[in-house]
Design a protein around this motif. Structure first.
Motif, PDB file in Angstrom:
ATOM      1  N   ASP A 184       0.836  -1.211   0.000  1.00  0.00           N
ATOM      2  CA  ASP A 184       0.000   0.000   0.000  1.00  0.00           C
ATOM      3  C   ASP A 184       0.867   1.256   0.000  1.00  0.00           C
ATOM      4  OD1 ASP A 184      -2.243  -1.583   0.031  1.00  0.00           O
ATOM      5  OD2 ASP A 184      -2.485  -1.506   2.208  1.00  0.00           O
ATOM      6  N   THR A 185       1.924   1.256   0.785  1.00  0.00           N
ATOM      7  CA  THR A 185       2.801   2.429   0.837  1.00  0.00           C
ATOM      8  C   THR A 185       3.516   2.639  -0.491  1.00  0.00           C
ATOM      9  OG1 THR A 185       3.143   2.036   3.207  1.00  0.00           O
ATOM     10  CG2 THR A 185       4.699   3.499   2.085  1.00  0.00           C
ATOM     11  N   VAL A 186       4.005   1.549  -1.108  1.00  0.00           N
ATOM     12  CA  VAL A 186       4.672   1.671  -2.397  1.00  0.00           C
ATOM     13  C   VAL A 186       3.699   2.157  -3.467  1.00  0.00           C
ATOM     14  CG1 VAL A 186       5.834   0.369  -4.219  1.00  0.00           C
ATOM     15  CG2 VAL A 186       6.426  -0.045  -1.824  1.00  0.00           C
ATOM     16  N   LYS A 187       2.457   1.694  -3.429  1.00  0.00           N
ATOM     17  CA  LYS A 187       1.442   2.135  -4.393  1.00  0.00           C
ATOM     18  C   LYS A 187       1.253   3.648  -4.313  1.00  0.00           C
ATOM     19  CE  LYS A 187      -2.850   1.187  -3.541  1.00  0.00           C
ATOM     20  NZ  LYS A 187      -4.135   0.437  -3.384  1.00  0.00           N
ATOM     21  N   GLN A 188       1.197   4.187  -3.117  1.00  0.00           N
ATOM     22  CA  GLN A 188       1.053   5.638  -2.964  1.00  0.00           C
ATOM     23  C   GLN A 188       2.270   6.372  -3.508  1.00  0.00           C
ATOM     24  OE1 GLN A 188       0.321   6.227   1.207  1.00  0.00           O
ATOM     25  NE2 GLN A 188      -1.552   4.998   1.210  1.00  0.00           N
ATOM     26  N   ARG A 220       4.718   9.556  -8.088  1.00  0.00           N
ATOM     27  CA  ARG A 220       5.743   9.704  -9.112  1.00  0.00           C
ATOM     28  C   ARG A 220       5.143   9.840 -10.513  1.00  0.00           C
ATOM     29  NH1 ARG A 220       7.931   9.736  -4.856  1.00  0.00           N
ATOM     30  NH2 ARG A 220      10.063   9.109  -4.348  1.00  0.00           N
ATOM     31  N   GLY A 221       3.824   9.870 -10.628  1.00  0.00           N
ATOM     32  CA  GLY A 221       3.184  10.071 -11.922  1.00  0.00           C
ATOM     33  C   GLY A 221       2.597   8.828 -12.543  1.00  0.00           C
ATOM     34  N   LEU A 222       2.786   7.650 -11.940  1.00  0.00           N
ATOM     35  CA  LEU A 222       2.189   6.424 -12.471  1.00  0.00           C
ATOM     36  C   LEU A 222       0.772   6.284 -11.917  1.00  0.00           C
ATOM     37  CD1 LEU A 222       5.215   3.946 -12.174  1.00  0.00           C
ATOM     38  CD2 LEU A 222       4.495   5.300 -14.145  1.00  0.00           C
ATOM     39  N   SER A 223      -0.137   7.017 -12.546  1.00  0.00           N
ATOM     40  CA  SER A 223      -1.501   7.051 -12.038  1.00  0.00           C
ATOM     41  C   SER A 223      -2.190   5.700 -12.114  1.00  0.00           C
ATOM     42  CB  SER A 223      -2.323   8.090 -12.816  1.00  0.00           C
ATOM     43  OG  SER A 223      -2.311   7.778 -14.201  1.00  0.00           O
ATOM     44  N   PHE A 224      -1.763   4.849 -13.068  1.00  0.00           N
ATOM     45  CA  PHE A 224      -2.402   3.542 -13.187  1.00  0.00           C
ATOM     46  C   PHE A 224      -2.122   2.651 -11.971  1.00  0.00           C
ATOM     47  CE2 PHE A 224       1.684   3.389 -15.414  1.00  0.00           C
ATOM     48  CZ  PHE A 224       2.316   2.352 -14.787  1.00  0.00           C
ATOM     49  N   ALA A 225      -1.116   3.028 -11.154  1.00  0.00           N
ATOM     50  CA  ALA A 225      -0.829   2.244  -9.949  1.00  0.00           C
ATOM     51  C   ALA A 225      -1.975   2.314  -8.951  1.00  0.00           C
ATOM     52  CB  ALA A 225       0.461   2.734  -9.301  1.00  0.00           C
ATOM     53  N   SER A 226      -2.823   3.353  -9.080  1.00  0.00           N
ATOM     54  CA  SER A 226      -3.974   3.443  -8.181  1.00  0.00           C
ATOM     55  C   SER A 226      -4.973   2.331  -8.417  1.00  0.00           C
ATOM     56  CB  SER A 226      -4.662   4.808  -8.348  1.00  0.00           C
ATOM     57  OG  SER A 226      -5.120   4.969  -9.681  1.00  0.00           O
ATOM     58  N   ASN A 227      -4.855   1.641  -9.564  1.00  0.00           N
ATOM     59  CA  ASN A 227      -5.765   0.533  -9.866  1.00  0.00           C
ATOM     60  C   ASN A 227      -5.335  -0.776  -9.197  1.00  0.00           C
ATOM     61  OD1 ASN A 227      -7.280   2.221 -11.578  1.00  0.00           O
ATOM     62  ND2 ASN A 227      -5.902   1.800 -13.310  1.00  0.00           N
ATOM     63  N   ILE A 228      -4.200  -0.754  -8.516  1.00  0.00           N
ATOM     64  CA  ILE A 228      -3.758  -1.974  -7.832  1.00  0.00           C
ATOM     65  C   ILE A 228      -4.748  -2.287  -6.722  1.00  0.00           C
ATOM     66  CG2 ILE A 228      -1.918  -3.041  -6.481  1.00  0.00           C
ATOM     67  CD1 ILE A 228       0.050  -1.188  -7.856  1.00  0.00           C
TER      68      ILE A 228
END
Length: 465
Positions: free
Chosen positions: A216-220, A225-233
């Protein structure tokens, strides 16, 4: 004037020794049938009877000594279970340094990176995005879709770098401590036969730590850092194995037993050792102390060898895909380090007791050591300390009078310091024991002039006029 007023100190000492020998022979003759002769049969059978009694006593002493050594091993293990594995503060203090170990960091980074990459499937995501671009932009060649694996690999590498940076940061160290502190109740549950959410025991005997908070912390951080698609994890459940053994159920039973007996086992071991000394033949109890202490020291050496063998077995049993060998070795060494410290502490104390009991004995080696020490002390003090050729000072006579009481007080004081020292290490035990031995020897050295003068007066006073 007495008859031996002109005797030298050596002659007086020899006369005293001869009188002591005569007294001993008379006592032996009395016990064998009395001064008046007694029954010949009784005198003849007294020797074999004493030998049989001595054999029985030494046999009982040997059995009790072995039992004391086994109880000492169990006591060390029980204290380790209660004070280390079942104590939150001690447990956290043990596992906290693991967050800074490169082997553990790499293992955690690999687990977290694989979990995130598996959830994102960046190659499919990139291919779909490039296909949409070629469909909506006729001038863009379709061959660009073939770049999807390259772009996905670059993105995966970027994610891996971000995860690695995080696990090497102070933020991860703090999260590691918080997670382990919160999970300690579950550690206790695992060791006592239960399970928990953050740290659980699986059916195959594995104890695993939940890395969901790390993901969860790495996803945030990726979103920042601009990888908005990581919010879909989605919510990810990934774990890292900190211990695996098919004998976990057996370990749970031992843990419960040790937890119950941790308070009493050390005292029972001491009581059995004291009983072993008590049943030894009269006049041989100092030797029994040496044997008992040496047996306890040997037990600690056996325990240390057992830990070493157990380490090799454990590393060979943990699959590399579950936990890398380097990380498994670090985890094992960190968790058992307090146990090693405790056994070293007991080993040092046992060796000091055995050595001290040997050095105060009448053996030739012990006398040679004492004489050598007295010679060194005399040379260091310019012949003033331990000098028996002069009249003792008042305080030297006082020390000689209460030498036994002072020696017992110093030994008891050293033991109390060890008992009340909060988690003493082997080094602490060594220095306390060394200081106690030095003080005891100092008492003997300072008492020497007064003791010699008292012996000389006794010899002179009992000599007929």
């Amino acid at each position: 004037m007495t008859a031996n007023a002109s005797l030298s100190d050596d002659e007086r000492a020899e006369l005293q020794s001869l009188r002591a020998e005569v007294t001993r022979l008379r006592q032996e003759a009395s016990s064998s049938g009395g001064a008046g002769g007694g029954a010949p049969d009784g005198a003849t059978s007294a020797g074999p009877r004493r030998r049989r009694q001595g054999w029985v006593r030494w046999t009982a002493t040997g059995v009790l000594v072995v039992l004391a050594a086994l109880l000492a091993i169990s006591a060390v293990g029980a204290r380790y279970v209660r004070s280390q594995l079942l104590d939150t503060d001690r447990y956290v203090a043990t596992v906290a340094p693991l967050a800074d170990d490169p082997a553990v960091q790499n293992a955690v980074a690999t687990k977290v990176t694989d979990a995130i990459v598996q959830q994102l499937d960046l190659e499919t995501l990139t291919r779909n995005a490039l296909t949409a671009i070629t469909d909506n932009a006729p001038r863009v060649p379709e061959q660009i879709v073939g770049l999807a694996p390259v772009l996905a690999s670059q993105a995966n590498g970027f994610i891996g770098d971000q995860v690695t940076r995080f696990v090497r940061s102070d933020a991860f160290a703090n999260l590691w401590v918080q997670a382990n502190r919160a999970a300690h109740a579950n550690v206790v549950a695992v060791l006592t036969g239960g399970s928990g959410r953050a740290l659980t025991g699986t059916a195959d005997g594995a104890v695993v730590l939940d890395l969901g908070p790390v993901v969860d912390t790495v996803k945030q951080r990726l979103v920042a850092r601009g990888l908005s698609f990581a919010s879909n994890i989605p919510q990810v459940t990934t774990t890292i194995t900190v211990f695996q053994s098919s004998d976990l159920a057996k370990a749970q039973r031992w843990t419960r037993a040790f937890d119950r007996l941790a308070t009493w086992l050390p005292w029972i071991a001491l009581l059995v050792a004291a009983l072993a000394v008590g049943v030894a033949p009269p006049g041989r109890r100092r030797r029994a102390v040496v044997v008992a202490a040496s047996a306890v020291a040997l037990g600690m050496i056996v325990l240390g060898l057992g830990i070493t063998i157990g380490r090799a077995v454990y590393l060979g049993a943990v699959p590399a895909h579950v936990l890398p060998p380097s990380a498994a070795a670090v985890v094992f060494d960190s968790v058992v380090q307090p146990l090693r410290g405790t056994l070293r502490f007991v080993l040092v104390v046992a060796l000091v007791v055995a050595l001290a009991s040997f050095l105060v004995g009448p053996g030739g080696a012990a006398q040679a050591v004492r004489n050598g020490f007295m010679w060194l002390v005399g040379r260091a003090s310019g012949g003033r300390a331990g000098d028996t050729a002069r009249e003792p000072r008042p305080w030297e006579a006082w020390i000689a009078r209460y030498a036994v009481l002072l020696t017992v007080a110093l030994v008891v004081l050293g033991g109390l310091v060890l008992v009340f020292w909060h988690y003493p290490t082997g080094a602490v035990a060594f220095w306390i024991a060394l200081l106690t031995v030095v003080l005891v020897v100092a008492v003997q050295v300072l008492a020497a002039p007064g003791r010699h003068a008292a012996a000389a007066r006794q010899v002179g006073g009992t000599t007929p006029a």
